[in-house]
Scaffold this motif. Structure first.
Motif, PDB file in Angstrom:
ATOM      1  N   THR A  93       1.076  -3.898   9.414  1.00  0.00           N
ATOM      2  CA  THR A  93       1.526  -2.561   9.024  1.00  0.00           C
ATOM      3  C   THR A  93       2.973  -2.379   9.457  1.00  0.00           C
ATOM      4  OG1 THR A  93      -0.704  -1.667   9.155  1.00  0.00           O
ATOM      5  CG2 THR A  93       1.103  -0.080   9.308  1.00  0.00           C
ATOM      6  N   ASP A 197       3.481  -9.272   1.199  1.00  0.00           N
ATOM      7  CA  ASP A 197       2.459  -9.031   2.213  1.00  0.00           C
ATOM      8  C   ASP A 197       1.453 -10.171   2.068  1.00  0.00           C
ATOM      9  OD1 ASP A 197       0.130  -8.326   3.507  1.00  0.00           O
ATOM     10  OD2 ASP A 197       0.163  -6.229   2.878  1.00  0.00           O
ATOM     11  N   GLN A 200      -3.538 -11.755   3.787  1.00  0.00           N
ATOM     12  CA  GLN A 200      -4.814 -12.367   3.405  1.00  0.00           C
ATOM     13  C   GLN A 200      -4.642 -13.829   2.977  1.00  0.00           C
ATOM     14  OE1 GLN A 200      -7.778 -11.005   3.797  1.00  0.00           O
ATOM     15  NE2 GLN A 200      -7.150  -8.919   4.277  1.00  0.00           N
ATOM     16  N   SER A 220      -0.490 -11.154   9.885  1.00  0.00           N
ATOM     17  CA  SER A 220      -1.173 -10.427  10.955  1.00  0.00           C
ATOM     18  C   SER A 220      -2.141 -11.341  11.707  1.00  0.00           C
ATOM     19  CB  SER A 220      -1.951  -9.260  10.340  1.00  0.00           C
ATOM     20  OG  SER A 220      -2.689  -8.592  11.337  1.00  0.00           O
ATOM     21  N   LYS A 223      -6.481 -10.968  11.168  1.00  0.00           N
ATOM     22  CA  LYS A 223      -7.141 -11.389   9.932  1.00  0.00           C
ATOM     23  C   LYS A 223      -7.395 -12.895   9.917  1.00  0.00           C
ATOM     24  CE  LYS A 223      -6.730  -7.147   8.373  1.00  0.00           C
ATOM     25  NZ  LYS A 223      -6.186  -6.628   7.147  1.00  0.00           N
TER      26      LYS A 223
HETATM   27  C1  LIG Z   1      -5.116  -5.793   7.171  1.00  0.00           C
HETATM   28  C2  LIG Z   1      -3.998  -5.769   6.202  1.00  0.00           C
HETATM   29  C3  LIG Z   1      -2.775  -5.165   6.514  1.00  0.00           C
HETATM   30  C4  LIG Z   1      -2.537  -4.441   7.832  1.00  0.00           C
HETATM   31  O1  LIG Z   1      -2.439  -5.330   8.895  1.00  0.00           O
HETATM   32  P1  LIG Z   1      -2.553  -4.803  10.406  1.00  0.00           P
HETATM   33  O2  LIG Z   1      -2.142  -5.982  11.221  1.00  0.00           O
HETATM   34  O3  LIG Z   1      -3.969  -4.411  10.597  1.00  0.00           O
HETATM   35  O4  LIG Z   1      -1.608  -3.666  10.555  1.00  0.00           O
HETATM   36  C5  LIG Z   1      -1.776  -5.191   5.572  1.00  0.00           C
HETATM   37  N1  LIG Z   1      -1.947  -5.801   4.387  1.00  0.00           N
HETATM   38  C6  LIG Z   1      -3.096  -6.386   4.047  1.00  0.00           C
HETATM   39  C7  LIG Z   1      -3.231  -7.050   2.715  1.00  0.00           C
HETATM   40  C8  LIG Z   1      -4.167  -6.390   4.935  1.00  0.00           C
HETATM   41  O5  LIG Z   1      -5.317  -6.965   4.586  1.00  0.00           O
END
Ligand SMILES: *Cc1c(COP(=O)(O)O)cnc(C)c1O
Length: 423
Positions: A93, A197, A200, A220, A223
């Motif tokens: 985020t 981003d 995933q 992140s 995940k």
């Molecule tokens: C979980 C997620 C986020 C946010 O990540 P955090 O580390 O929880 O802030 C952003 N983008 C995607 C695609 C996510 O799955």
């Protein structure tokens, strides 16, 4: 919400199959459990090695800095970057905010137009909305029925004011993998910066910032079986050298782009997590695809009127998003309350809203509500998949027995031709 409603549903008294304990966690796009090997790598930095990585004049500081340097190398390696291009953050985020706001601010003189797309995570969409209030122009590209953007739409949206394109690598609900390399190539041809981003995607499928023409990338820890509250932003240093205006001031850590004392244990955990992914990704992807396809085949063999959402040829290994038409979503979730999965509904305030991602594919509210996202991960087993499939099948069958709509469809009545009495 559904959990509390479903609390008093009695569990079956039948003995569980070997290797299955309840509840089963199959929601690995929301978060993942910490891999025990990651915890082991972190432990020394939660105890004896507690130094501040910015302390330059004693061994406590040096040791902490050495550890974060190693993690920087590990994170850089999995995306084909160099360690100097990695900025540690508190998660994706923050990474998404820093990338988009930081570029918008830095390149304001050059233009005020940003392009993104409708199925992005809220961390991207809400950031773009904020920038719109500050006078930026944002184009939200639509997606096709399979969840992929159309490159031609992107081409048409670009103009001489465009400074940034932000398109996610892989979607967290429907698992579709966007044509990142083509998008990046187009951006580079037009001299527009490209942020993705990749939360995933990194650690699940091969990602390479050079081959994919990526300028800025968010990832992140939690995940990918690492700790929560830690992430990274890749910021390209050459061809082109990307500049980002810092959004948190104070101390000038992370090459001035992100101030704040480094979360050393978290960063060590992130590094360990990506290294494990890198070593095991190829084999793990094959295993998860097998489990996913097995789950899908089992559900489809037993149930009619199911619909898989998202393009399955450009897809994350562990994701399956499927609608069970003529089933009421909330009842379905209540019936499977010993399984942690996500539904096609989002709890916003007191009401259940259908997922904006599923709606953007053209799904009606009812079908969106009847959808389940399965997120198969590293610690899920075939036995768990069997249990989940059997449970879903029996609950869907039961609910459909009670459904007048399903009854009518089975009798061959065309629901679109029915005139419903007003009430
Ligand atoms: C979980 C997620 C986020 C946010 O990540 P955090 O580390 O929880 O802030 C952003 N983008 C995607 C695609 C996510 O799955």
């Amino acid at each position: 919400m559904a959990e509390t409603l479903g609390m008093n549903i009695t569990q079956s008294k039948e003995p569980l199959p070997a290797g299955v304990t309840l509840p089963i966690y199959m929601d690995n796009h929301a978060t993942t459990p910490l891999d025990p090997r990651v915890l082991e790598a972190m432990m020394p930095y939660l105890t004896g090695i507690f130094g501040n990585a910015a302390s330059r004049n004693h061994s406590f500081g040096w040791e902490a800095e050495r550890a974060t340097d190693k993690a920087r190398e590990q994170v850089a390696k999995i995306i084909g970057a160099s360690a100097k291009e990695i900025i540690f953050t508190s998660g994706a985020t923050e990474s998404n905010n820093l990338a988009i706001k930081g570029i918008a601010e830095m390149y304001r003189e050059r233009g005020n137009h940003i392009i993104t797309q409708v199925t992005e995570h809220k961390a991207v969409l809400d950031t773009c909305k904020k920038l719109e209030k500050q006078g930026y122009r944002v184009t939200y590209l639509p997606v096709q029925a399979d969840g992929l953007i159309d490159i031609e739409d992107l081409k048409r949206a670009m103009d001489d004011q465009t400074i940034l394109v932000s398109i996610m690598y892989a979607n967290n609900e429907i698992g579709v993998v966007q044509p990142i390399r083509e998008i990046g190539k187009l951006c580079h041809e037009k001299g527009v910066l490209f942020h993705t981003d990749a939360v995933q995607a990194v650690g699940k499928i091969p990602v390479n910032v050079i081959d994919d023409n990526i300028d800025v990338l968010s990832l992140s820890g939690h995940k990918i079986y690492g700790p929560k509250g830690v992430g990274a932003l890749y910021v390209r240093r050459r061809n082109p050298r990307v500049q980002i205006a810092e959004q948190i001031n104070g101390g000038g850590h992370e090459r001035g782009m992100r101030s704040g004392t480094l979360n050393v244990p978290g960063i060590v955990g992130l590094g360990a997590a990506v290294e494990i992914c890198q070593n095991e990704m190829a084999a793990e992807a094959v295993r998860e695809v097998e489990l996913r396809d097995y789950l899908r085949a089992k559900l489809e063999a037993a149930l009619d009127y199911t619909q898989v959402n998202g393009n399955m040829d450009h897809h994350l290994p562990g994701n399956l998003n499927i609608s069970f038409i003529y089933v009421e979503g909330e009842s379905l979730l209540m019936g499977i309350n010993d399984i942690a999965v996500s539904s096609g509904s989002a709890c916003t305030s007191a009401t259940l809203e259908p997922s904006y991602v599923l709606k953007s594919l053209g799904l009606g509210d009812d079908v969106a509500h009847s959808s389940i996202r399965f997120g198969i991960g590293r610690f899920n087993t075939k036995e768990e998949v069997d249990y989940v499939a059997d449970k879903i099948i029996s609950v869907v069958q039961h609910l459909r027995e009670l459904s007048p709509l399903y009854e009518m469809v089975k009798e061959g009545i065309d629901l679109t031709k029915i005139e419903w009495a007003a009430h």
